[in-house]
Design a protein around this motif. Sequence first.
Motif, PDB file in Angstrom:
ATOM      1  N   ALA A  66      10.116  13.035 -13.649  1.00 28.49           N
ATOM      2  CA  ALA A  66       8.706  12.139 -13.841  1.00 28.49           C
ATOM      3  C   ALA A  66       9.926  10.673 -14.212  1.00 28.49           C
ATOM      4  O   ALA A  66      10.732  10.737 -14.594  1.00 28.49           O
ATOM      5  CB  ALA A  66       7.847  12.705 -14.951  1.00 28.49           C
ATOM      6  N   ASN A  67       8.927   9.790 -14.484  1.00 30.06           N
ATOM      7  CA  ASN A  67       8.535   8.779 -14.616  1.00 30.06           C
ATOM      8  C   ASN A  67       9.320   9.056 -15.887  1.00 30.06           C
ATOM      9  O   ASN A  67       9.120  10.025 -17.019  1.00 30.06           O
ATOM     10  CB  ASN A  67       7.065   7.592 -15.314  1.00 30.06           C
ATOM     11  CG  ASN A  67       6.704   7.005 -14.542  1.00 30.06           C
ATOM     12  OD1 ASN A  67       7.963   5.869 -13.928  1.00 30.06           O
ATOM     13  ND2 ASN A  67       5.514   6.438 -14.631  1.00 30.06           N
ATOM     14  N   GLY A  68      10.592   8.191 -16.601  1.00 33.13           N
ATOM     15  CA  GLY A  68      11.283   7.746 -17.687  1.00 33.13           C
ATOM     16  C   GLY A  68      12.111   9.009 -17.873  1.00 33.13           C
ATOM     17  O   GLY A  68      12.649   8.891 -19.043  1.00 33.13           O
ATOM     18  N   ALA A  69      12.454   9.622 -17.014  1.00 28.89           N
ATOM     19  CA  ALA A  69      13.283  10.954 -17.266  1.00 28.89           C
ATOM     20  C   ALA A  69      14.943  10.654 -17.130  1.00 28.89           C
ATOM     21  O   ALA A  69      15.600  11.222 -17.987  1.00 28.89           O
ATOM     22  CB  ALA A  69      13.287  11.447 -15.648  1.00 28.89           C
TER      23      ALA A  69
ATOM     24  N   LYS B 275      16.518   9.034 -14.555  1.00 29.31           N
ATOM     25  CA  LYS B 275      16.627   8.849 -13.318  1.00 29.31           C
ATOM     26  C   LYS B 275      17.464   7.295 -12.588  1.00 29.31           C
ATOM     27  O   LYS B 275      18.622   7.141 -12.710  1.00 29.31           O
ATOM     28  CB  LYS B 275      15.564   8.613 -12.150  1.00 29.31           C
ATOM     29  CG  LYS B 275      15.352  10.375 -12.215  1.00 29.31           C
ATOM     30  CD  LYS B 275      14.155  10.576 -11.475  1.00 29.31           C
ATOM     31  CE  LYS B 275      13.199   9.658 -11.058  1.00 29.31           C
ATOM     32  NZ  LYS B 275      12.256   9.247 -12.414  1.00 29.31           N
ATOM     33  N   THR B 276      16.483   6.287 -13.221  1.00 29.97           N
ATOM     34  CA  THR B 276      17.253   4.740 -12.662  1.00 29.97           C
ATOM     35  C   THR B 276      18.103   4.262 -13.728  1.00 29.97           C
ATOM     36  O   THR B 276      18.944   3.639 -13.330  1.00 29.97           O
ATOM     37  CB  THR B 276      15.785   3.685 -13.139  1.00 29.97           C
ATOM     38  OG1 THR B 276      15.139   3.983 -12.120  1.00 29.97           O
ATOM     39  CG2 THR B 276      16.378   2.150 -13.159  1.00 29.97           C
ATOM     40  N   THR B 277      18.294   4.923 -14.778  1.00 25.31           N
ATOM     41  CA  THR B 277      19.701   4.555 -16.206  1.00 25.31           C
ATOM     42  C   THR B 277      20.255   5.093 -15.417  1.00 25.31           C
ATOM     43  O   THR B 277      21.704   4.581 -15.706  1.00 25.31           O
ATOM     44  CB  THR B 277      18.973   4.982 -17.361  1.00 25.31           C
ATOM     45  OG1 THR B 277      17.856   4.324 -17.809  1.00 25.31           O
ATOM     46  CG2 THR B 277      19.611   4.438 -18.514  1.00 25.31           C
ATOM     47  N   THR B 278      20.693   6.678 -14.854  1.00 23.46           N
ATOM     48  CA  THR B 278      21.106   7.276 -14.681  1.00 23.46           C
ATOM     49  C   THR B 278      22.278   5.870 -13.772  1.00 23.46           C
ATOM     50  O   THR B 278      23.751   5.842 -13.928  1.00 23.46           O
ATOM     51  CB  THR B 278      21.072   8.407 -14.385  1.00 23.46           C
ATOM     52  OG1 THR B 278      20.839   9.373 -14.813  1.00 23.46           O
ATOM     53  CG2 THR B 278      22.325   9.001 -13.621  1.00 23.46           C
TER      54      THR B 278
HETATM   55  P1  ATP Z   1      11.254   5.472 -13.179  1.00 24.32           P
HETATM   56  O1  ATP Z   1      10.634   6.509 -12.575  1.00 24.32           O
HETATM   57  O2  ATP Z   1      10.127   5.229 -14.355  1.00 24.32           O
HETATM   58  O3  ATP Z   1      12.073   4.158 -13.027  1.00 24.32           O
HETATM   59  P2  ATP Z   1      13.687   6.983 -14.487  1.00 24.32           P
HETATM   60  O4  ATP Z   1      13.632   8.397 -14.328  1.00 24.32           O
HETATM   61  O5  ATP Z   1      14.030   5.777 -13.780  1.00 24.32           O
HETATM   62  O6  ATP Z   1      12.103   6.599 -14.256  1.00 24.32           O
HETATM   63  P3  ATP Z   1      14.129   5.142 -16.673  1.00 24.32           P
HETATM   64  O7  ATP Z   1      13.929   4.355 -16.004  1.00 24.32           O
HETATM   65  O8  ATP Z   1      15.764   5.421 -16.343  1.00 24.32           O
HETATM   66  O9  ATP Z   1      13.566   6.630 -16.159  1.00 24.32           O
HETATM   67  O10 ATP Z   1      14.098   5.185 -18.145  1.00 24.32           O
HETATM   68  C1  ATP Z   1      14.554   5.926 -19.091  1.00 24.32           C
HETATM   69  C2  ATP Z   1      13.792   6.251 -20.363  1.00 24.32           C
HETATM   70  O11 ATP Z   1      14.594   5.145 -20.748  1.00 24.32           O
HETATM   71  C3  ATP Z   1      12.686   5.431 -20.932  1.00 24.32           C
HETATM   72  O12 ATP Z   1      12.380   6.548 -22.385  1.00 24.32           O
HETATM   73  C4  ATP Z   1      13.165   4.296 -20.491  1.00 24.32           C
HETATM   74  O13 ATP Z   1      11.049   4.782 -21.706  1.00 24.32           O
HETATM   75  C5  ATP Z   1      13.818   3.888 -21.163  1.00 24.32           C
HETATM   76  N1  ATP Z   1      13.680   2.545 -20.575  1.00 24.32           N
HETATM   77  C6  ATP Z   1      14.194   1.744 -19.716  1.00 24.32           C
HETATM   78  N2  ATP Z   1      14.966   1.259 -19.904  1.00 24.32           N
HETATM   79  C7  ATP Z   1      15.314   0.261 -20.776  1.00 24.32           C
HETATM   80  C8  ATP Z   1      15.454  -0.863 -21.451  1.00 24.32           C
HETATM   81  N3  ATP Z   1      15.650  -1.547 -20.504  1.00 24.32           N
HETATM   82  N4  ATP Z   1      15.010  -1.046 -22.622  1.00 24.32           N
HETATM   83  C9  ATP Z   1      14.870   0.203 -23.503  1.00 24.32           C
HETATM   84  N5  ATP Z   1      14.230   1.476 -23.040  1.00 24.32           N
HETATM   85  C10 ATP Z   1      14.181   1.184 -21.909  1.00 24.32           C
END
Ligand code: ATP
Length: 246
Positions: free
Chosen positions: A47-50, A52-55
Motif C-alpha cells: 500500500a501507500n507508505g509501505a 517501496k520507494t524508500t527501498t
Molecule cells: P507510495 O506508493 O506512496 O510511494 P511507498 O510504499 O513507496 O508509498 P515510501 O514513499 O517509501 O512508501 O514511504 C515510506 C514511509 O516513509 C511513509 O511512512 C512515508 O510517509 C515516509 N516518508 C517518505 N518520504 C519521506 C520524506 N521525504 N520525509 C519523511 N517521511 C517520508
Amino acid sequence: MRGPGGEGVNEPLLEVRGLEVAYGTIPAVKGVDLEVRPGEIVAVIGANGAGKTTTLAAISGLLAPRAGTVRFEGRSLAGRRADEIVRAGVVQVPEGRAILTRLTVAENLALGAYTRRDRDGAARDLEATLARFPVLRQRARQLAGTLSGGEQQMLAIGRALMARPKLLLLDEPSTGLAPLVVAEIFELVSRIRAEGTAVLLVEQNARQALRIADRAYVLETGRVVMAGPAAELAESPEVRRAYLGL
Ligand code: ATP
C-alpha cells in the motif's frame, strides 16, 4: 554453476539484507531482505507508505541506509554515489517519470547516456531506442511535456535503457495511466526482461505486477510480510483480499 565470466549464474544480481532506512528519526524501512536474480522480474507490492520507494532510493544511492547491506553482482554499493551505481548497471525510472518537459524527446533520451563514455555507442543506442519506440521517433523533436502520460512513461523507460542497465528499477510505472496503456507498459517490461535486463518493479497495481513477475515481495509498514513466486502470491487468500480486491 559458473557463467561465462566466471560468475555464479545462480547468484543474485542484487542482494539486499537487513535494510533499514529512516527519515530523520522516523523509520520507513525496517529490515528488508530481497533479491533479484539474473533474468528475473521481481515485483514489490504494498500500500501507500509501505516503504517501496524508500527501498528503491536506498538501492540506487539516493538515500543512505541506517543499517543493512546492498550488494550488486557481489559487490557492496555502500557509500557509492548514485552516478557510480548507474555506471555499475543499476538504473532507476523514478515515480512520476521525471521527464524534463522543456527539453525535446531526443534530448531527454540523450540524457540517459550521460554516464557513458562511449559516444558512438550512445548514438547507436539512441537510434535503436527510436526504432524500438516508433511513437518517440515521430515526436523526437517535440517538447517532452507535450507527450501523453503513457508516452512519457515510455520516454522515461527509454531514457533509462540508454544507460545500458543490467538491472532496471521501476517505481510505479502504471500510475495515472489508462488500462490499455498500462497493459502496453507491462508488455514492454516483459520484453525488456526477455532481452536480458533484470527488473525490480515497485507497483500498487498488484494484479498486473504479479502477472508479469517471476517472484514478488509484499511490503507492509517497512517490512516484508510475504515473499514467493508471483503466481503463488496471486493465489494467496491474504494477497487476494488485501491487494487484489477479491
Ligand atoms: P507510495 O506508493 O506512496 O510511494 P511507498 O510504499 O513507496 O508509498 P515510501 O514513499 O517509501 O512508501 O514511504 C515510506 C514511509 O516513509 C511513509 O511512512 C512515508 O510517509 C515516509 N516518508 C517518505 N518520504 C519521506 C520524506 N521525504 N520525509 C519523511 N517521511 C517520508
